[in-house]
Design an enzyme around this catalytic site. Structure first.
Site, PDB file in Angstrom:
ATOM      1  N   ARG A 147      45.116  51.499  44.408  1.00 26.65           N
ATOM      2  CA  ARG A 147      44.222  51.007  45.438  1.00 26.65           C
ATOM      3  C   ARG A 147      42.783  51.319  45.035  1.00 26.65           C
ATOM      4  O   ARG A 147      42.498  52.396  44.499  1.00 26.65           O
ATOM      5  CB  ARG A 147      44.538  51.656  46.797  1.00 26.65           C
ATOM      6  CG  ARG A 147      45.774  51.079  47.474  1.00 26.65           C
ATOM      7  CD  ARG A 147      45.527  49.657  47.956  1.00 26.65           C
ATOM      8  NE  ARG A 147      46.649  49.071  48.673  1.00 26.65           N
ATOM      9  CZ  ARG A 147      47.559  48.306  48.137  1.00 26.65           C
ATOM     10  NH1 ARG A 147      47.519  48.065  46.821  1.00 26.65           N
ATOM     11  NH2 ARG A 147      48.525  47.766  48.870  1.00 26.65           N
ATOM     12  N   GLU A 160      36.837  44.639  47.328  1.00 24.80           N
ATOM     13  CA  GLU A 160      37.669  43.698  46.582  1.00 24.80           C
ATOM     14  C   GLU A 160      37.698  42.362  47.316  1.00 24.80           C
ATOM     15  O   GLU A 160      37.931  42.360  48.534  1.00 24.80           O
ATOM     16  CB  GLU A 160      39.084  44.269  46.441  1.00 24.80           C
ATOM     17  CG  GLU A 160      39.962  43.466  45.514  1.00 24.80           C
ATOM     18  CD  GLU A 160      41.314  44.100  45.267  1.00 24.80           C
ATOM     19  OE1 GLU A 160      41.362  45.265  44.813  1.00 24.80           O
ATOM     20  OE2 GLU A 160      42.323  43.435  45.549  1.00 24.80           O
ATOM     21  N   HIS A 208      43.316  42.093  40.463  1.00 24.09           N
ATOM     22  CA  HIS A 208      44.495  42.442  41.263  1.00 24.09           C
ATOM     23  C   HIS A 208      45.672  41.543  40.863  1.00 24.09           C
ATOM     24  O   HIS A 208      46.376  40.981  41.708  1.00 24.09           O
ATOM     25  CB  HIS A 208      44.212  42.307  42.758  1.00 24.09           C
ATOM     26  CG  HIS A 208      45.049  43.230  43.598  1.00 24.09           C
ATOM     27  ND1 HIS A 208      44.585  43.867  44.715  1.00 24.09           N
ATOM     28  CD2 HIS A 208      46.342  43.629  43.479  1.00 24.09           C
ATOM     29  CE1 HIS A 208      45.532  44.612  45.254  1.00 24.09           C
ATOM     30  NE2 HIS A 208      46.620  44.489  44.513  1.00 24.09           N
TER      31      HIS A 208
END
Length: 335
Positions: A248, A277, A296
Site C-alpha cells: 500500500r 494514487e 498498481h
C-alpha cells in the site's frame, strides 16, 4: 486462463485457509445481489453454480457481492438502505482504504470477506521481478545511451526482509527458494512462518533492517504500518540495498524516498503503489534516479477476474451451505 491451455493460471495463497463460523457468528443466509449491476455478468455463474439465488437489491437481499474495486460508496448506500444484509464479499485484497466506511456496518454484525490471498501469486511474481530488476540495475540500463562498464548484483545468497506474513509473503518465500537467500519475515504476531529463515515481530524491524539486501513490503496499511519507511529507516538501510513496495502506498514516505534515491542512501526502489494514487503527472518521483514505478499493475484485471470468481464461488458456498468462509476481513482492525 493461460493462453490456449484451458488451465487455471493462478491459484490463491492464504495464511489461513478458511474460517468456520457457526451459531451467532454465522451470517443469516439468503438471496444474493451482485453490485454494481454493470459489473455483474462475469460473476453470475460463480454465484449460481455454488447454490446462490440471485435477486435485485431489495428486502430479500441477505448477501452482497460487491465488484467495484475503486468506488465503495455504492456499497455503503446499499448497506444503509438494507439493514437486513448479513454478508458482503469485497473485490479487493486490502480493505484499509475503505475500512472507516465499512466499520459501522461490521460493528452491527455484517460479515465482510475480502480477496485477501486471492491475488498473491501475481503480486509476489511482480515483487520478485522488481527486486531482480533493481539489483541488476535495469533503471540505469534502460536509460543508457552508451556501452557502460559491467555492474550489478545477484540475488543469490542475499538477505531478503519481507514485511507481512500473508499470502503474498508466503508465495514470495517459495519464489525465493531457488536463490538460496536468507529470509526474515517481520509481522505483528509472535508466530513463526513456515519457509522463512527467521520470523521477528514488528518491534524488531529496526534491528533487522540494516542487514537487508532487499526489503519487500507486503503488509496492510494500518495505524502501525503507515509511514513505516521514513527518512530514519531509509538512512538505516545499506547503500547497496533495494526497496520494493507492492503493498500500500502509505507505507512509504515518498518525499523521504525521493531524497534517499537522489542522495544514494539506497541502491534503488520499485513501487507499484503510491500515496497519492495515481501518482500525478509531473510528480518529482517520475524522474528520480534508480526508481521503477509501475501503475498498481502487479495484479491486472485479466489476472484478477478468475481469482475473484473463485473466491466468490467459495464464499457463496459458505454463505448458503458450509459456513466456512475464506478471507474473513475485519474493518475495525483495517484488514
Amino acid at each position: 486462463m493461460s493462453a490456449g491451455s484451458g488451465q487455471v493460471q493462478h491459484r490463491a495463497r492464504l495464511a489461513e485457509e478458511s474460517t468456520l463460523l457457526d451459531g451467532d457468528e454465522r451470517p443469516e443466509p439468503g438471496a444474493i445481489t451482485l453490485l454494481p449491476v454493470s459489473h455483474a455478468e462475469p460473476f453470475t455463474d460463480a454465484v449460481v453454480s455454488s447454490g446462490g439465488r440471485l435477486v435485485e437489491l431489495g428486502p430479500e437481499t441477505r448477501g452482497i457481492v460487491y465488484l467495484s474495486a475503486s468506488k465503495v460508496q455504492g456499497l455503503i448506500d446499499a448497506l444503509e438502505a438494507n439493514p437486513q444484509v448479513t454478508w458482503v464479499q469485497l473485490p479487493f485484497a486490502g480493505i484499509d482504504n475503505f475500512a472507516a466506511k465499512l466499520k459501522p456496518h461490521a460493528e452491527r454484525g455484517v460479515l465482510f470477506t475480502s480477496a485477501k490471498g486471492a491475488y498473491a501469486e501475481p503480486v509476489a511474481e511482480h515483487a520478485l521481478a522488481l527486486t531482480l530488476a533493481l539489483l541488476r540495475e535495469f533503471p540505469r540500463r534502460l536509460a543508457a545511451r552508451t556501452w557502460e562498464k559491467k555492474t550489478g548484483t545477484s540475488l543469490y545468497g542475499k538477505h531478503v526482509v519481507i514485511v507481512g506474513a500473508g499470502g503474498i509473503a508466503l508465495e514470495l518465500l517459495d519464489l525465493l527458494k531457488p536463490f538460496r537467500v536468507t529470509t526474515t519475515i517481520v509481522r505483528a504476531r509472535d508466530l513463526p512462518v513456515d519457509g522463512a529463515t527467521r520470523t521477528v515481530t514488528a518491534d524488531r524491524f529496526d534491528e533487522v533492517l540494516p542487514e537487508a539486501d532487499a526489503v519487500i513490503l507486503a503488509a496492510a496499511a494500518t495505524d502501525g504500518t503507515r509511514g513505516l519507511i521514513n527518512e530514519a529507516r531509509l538512512r538505516a538501510m545499506k547503500e547497496s540495498a533495494v526497496l520494493v513496495n507492492i503493498a500500500r502506498g502509505p507505507l512509504v514516505d515518498l518525499a523521504a524516498l525521493q531524497v534517499a534515491l537522489e542522495e544514494s542512501w539506497i541502491a534503488g526502489a520499485g513501487i507499484d503503489v503510491t500515496s497519492p494514487e495515481p501518482l500525478p503527472d509531473g510528480h518529482p518521483l517520475w524522474t528520480a534516479p534508480r526508481l521503477i514505478i509501475t501503475p498498481h499493475s502487479a495484479d491486472t484485471p485479466e489476472m484478477v477476474r478468475p481469482l475473484l470468481q473463485e473466491r466468490v464461488r467459495q464464499n457463496v458456498d459458505a454463505f448458503v451451505s458450509t459456513g466456512r468462509f475464506v478471507g474473513v476481513a475485519d474493518p475495525v482492525r483495517g484488514y
